[in-house]
Design a protein around this motif. Structure first.
Motif, mmCIF file in Angstrom:
data_model
loop_
_atom_site.group_PDB
_atom_site.id
_atom_site.type_symbol
_atom_site.label_atom_id
_atom_site.label_comp_id
_atom_site.label_asym_id
_atom_site.label_seq_id
_atom_site.Cartn_x
_atom_site.Cartn_y
_atom_site.Cartn_z
ATOM 1 N N SER A 168 -3.578 8.923 0.582
ATOM 2 C CA SER A 168 -2.377 8.369 -0.034
ATOM 3 C C SER A 168 -1.413 9.467 -0.463
ATOM 4 O O SER A 168 -1.806 10.460 -1.079
ATOM 5 N N GLY A 203 9.442 -1.107 0.500
ATOM 6 C CA GLY A 203 9.200 0.004 1.408
ATOM 7 C C GLY A 203 10.295 0.072 2.449
ATOM 8 O O GLY A 203 11.486 0.069 2.142
ATOM 9 N N ALA A 227 0.507 4.797 1.934
ATOM 10 C CA ALA A 227 0.721 4.088 0.673
ATOM 11 C C ALA A 227 -0.570 3.586 0.058
ATOM 12 O O ALA A 227 -0.543 2.836 -0.915
ATOM 13 N N GLN A 236 -5.425 2.781 -6.485
ATOM 14 C CA GLN A 236 -5.370 2.480 -5.062
ATOM 15 C C GLN A 236 -6.713 1.888 -4.632
ATOM 16 O O GLN A 236 -7.562 2.548 -4.065
ATOM 17 N N THR A 242 6.691 5.051 -12.022
ATOM 18 C CA THR A 242 5.808 6.107 -11.526
ATOM 19 C C THR A 242 4.949 6.720 -12.627
ATOM 20 O O THR A 242 4.286 7.732 -12.400
ATOM 21 N N GLU A 283 2.561 0.759 -4.446
ATOM 22 C CA GLU A 283 3.504 0.993 -3.352
ATOM 23 C C GLU A 283 3.762 -0.264 -2.537
ATOM 24 O O GLU A 283 4.903 -0.542 -2.153
ATOM 25 N N THR A 284 2.721 -1.016 -2.235
ATOM 26 C CA THR A 284 2.856 -2.182 -1.358
ATOM 27 C C THR A 284 2.932 -3.486 -2.129
ATOM 28 O O THR A 284 2.958 -4.551 -1.520
#
Length: 488
Positions: free
Chosen positions: A307, A363, A271, A245, A134, A416-417
């Motif tokens: 997001s 996820g 996400a 993103q 993170t 995230e994905t």
């Protein structure tokens, strides 16, 4: 898309001191998240403790406790043991090491921060990877007397794989190296070569003494007149936050909400991307398309979501959606398929067993997957060598084969994905953390299986005869065994 776009880093020299250019910085809404990492005993906890102390982030009661607990353990300067501000576990205090990840919040007049102090021991590599997952920036510590070690290379590689593109090299204990400028420059040059090979170009090298506080918050000009760069805190104040993103809207579905017969909502945390009523979306893996009717949160109906927002999405028509599905932008879809290439950090003592089927969790979705190592990183040379196995703490490239369609973005475009963990189905232990590179062709999948992993397929005799005539079967004669039933 993000509402928190920070100024770009000044880059007078792309490969050196990229974080140190002159720049006006204002307090940002979201704290900068960074980690400290590196080899054991390089002084990570002491550095962060000193940073907290000198930025006045230590409360009076904490300071009193620190002075009391450090009785009899003061150094030659009469200062308390700053590492105790981070080391909360009894084992950490007794052994003088970091085991768990310690998160601390602090702020200066210009910015706020969340720091993760991560362990340096090889056996706690999984904790370091957790902290890096993170972070916006990595502070890598090196002992000025020892230089770059294998664990330094490992942590730098993991940080880069986790998408961190801003490195600060803190050459610590420079006082014990007699403030040797030549030694500092040699370490900085070696580390820059490593970072550049990992694709990291924003690098700042700083000579520091965590114990004495030199070049942490206050400058050390009296003892290091040869260093004219920024202090650690100045570098952190000028760093950028990771936006990362570049994908369209993504909503991994965690729950279907049906509080009454007249309401059906799909809940999850956005996400990636943004969404508003009227936008067209696609449900994956089914491919069903729909329009957004409303966006609901716990206390109101919203006209948009971005997001990080936890929302309930209402569509304009009933759609069969369940936990693990993904709702995505219709014009910017993620990759779907049954074969992907990824990079792994092996976290299990048994490593990654070729051909074994694991649970892959990404996820809210969990799927069965077979993993085949392709190459592994040699930390001594920096080369990616062919490898059929991946040992504990090894970093490698693997091929993933799924039993059903999987949904991913490349990790570089969406953390995230594009991230996942592997779980051993026998022990339920987490055995690896991974990042998706791309979707790949399934060609060559079956001939990649090791001898120890065989599959039995029951087919009618006419289909078996047709299969044996195919080019694939002729190319693998001797590997295919046909056993006829008792009645034949």
């Amino acid at each position: 898309m993000s509402s928190q776009l920070l100024p770009r880093l000044a880059q007078e020299d792309e490969s050196t001191d990229a974080l140190s250019g002159p720049q006006t910085v204002t307090r940002q809404a979201r704290p900068l998240r960074f980690i400290t990492c590196g080899s054991v005993d390089d002084g990570k906890s002491t550095l962060i403790g000193r940073l907290l102390w000198d930025t006045k982030a230590v409360k009076e009661d904490q300071a009193a406790t620190l002075r009391r607990d450090s009785t009899g353990q003061h150094n030659e300067l009469g200062l308390p043991d700053f590492a105790r501000l981070l080391d909360g576990l009894q084992a950490e205090r007794e052994q003088g090491i970091t085991i768990d990840v310690a998160y601390r919040y602090f702020a200066t007049d210009r910015r706020s921060f969340i720091v993760a102090d991560t362990p340096g021991h090889v056996q706690y590599t999984r904790n370091m990877a957790t902290g890096a997952s993170t972070a916006d920036l990595a502070v890598l510590l090196v002992d000025a007397r020892a230089g770059i070690l294998e664990q330094t290379r490992r942590h730098a590689t993991i940080a880069a794989l986790m998408g961190i593109r801003q490195f600060v090299l803190a050459v610590n204990k420079i006082d014990l190296a007699h403030y040797d400028e030549a030694g500092f420059q040699a370490i900085a040059r070696e580390f820059r070569e490593i970072a550049l090979s990992l694709g990291v170009r924003q690098i700042t090298a700083i000579p520091v003494s965590a114990l004495k506080g030199e070049n942490i918050v206050l400058r050390g000009d009296d003892v290091m007149p040869w260093y004219s760069g920024p202090t650690l805190v100045e570098t952190l104040e000028k760093a950028t936050q990771r936006t990362g993103q570049s994908t369209g809207f993504r909503l991994p579905v965690q729950r279907v909400s049906r509080p009454g017969e007249g309401f059906r909502g799909y809940q999850g945390t956005v996400a990636g991307g943004s969404i508003k009523p009227g936008d067209s979306v696609v449900v994956l893996p089914s491919g069903v398309e729909a329009n957004v009717k409303a966006i609901v949160t716990y206390d109101l109906v919203r006209n948009a979501a971005v997001s990080g927002d936890a929302i309930t999405l209402v569509l304009d028509r009933p759609v069969d959606i369940s936990r693990g599905d993904m709702i995505a932008a219709i014009d910017q879809r993620p990759q779907t398929g049954r074969a992907f290439t990824a990079r792994l950090v092996a976290l299990s003592p048994d490593g990654i067993v070729p051909g074994k089927r694991y649970w892959l969790k990404a996820g809210s979705r969990r799927q069965r997957v077979m993993v085949r190592p392709v190459s592994a990183l040699d930390l001594a040379t920096g080369n990616w060598d062919d490898a059929a196995v991946l040992a504990l703490n090894g970093i490698g490239v693997v091929e993933l084969d799924f039993e059903e369609d999987a949904i991913f973005d490349a990790y570089e475009t969406n953390r995230e994905t594009g991230a996942f963990i592997l779980i051993d189905p026998d022990t339920l232990n987490t055995v690896a953390g991974g990042m998706i590179d791309s979707r790949r062709s399934r060609s060559g999948r079956f001939d990649a299986l090791p001898d120890a992993d065989r599959a039995s397929i029951t087919l009618p005799a006419r289909l078996i005869e047709a299969f044996l005539k195919t080019e694939f079967a002729r190319a693998h004669v001797g590997e295919i065994r046909v056993t006829r039933g008792e009645k034949e």
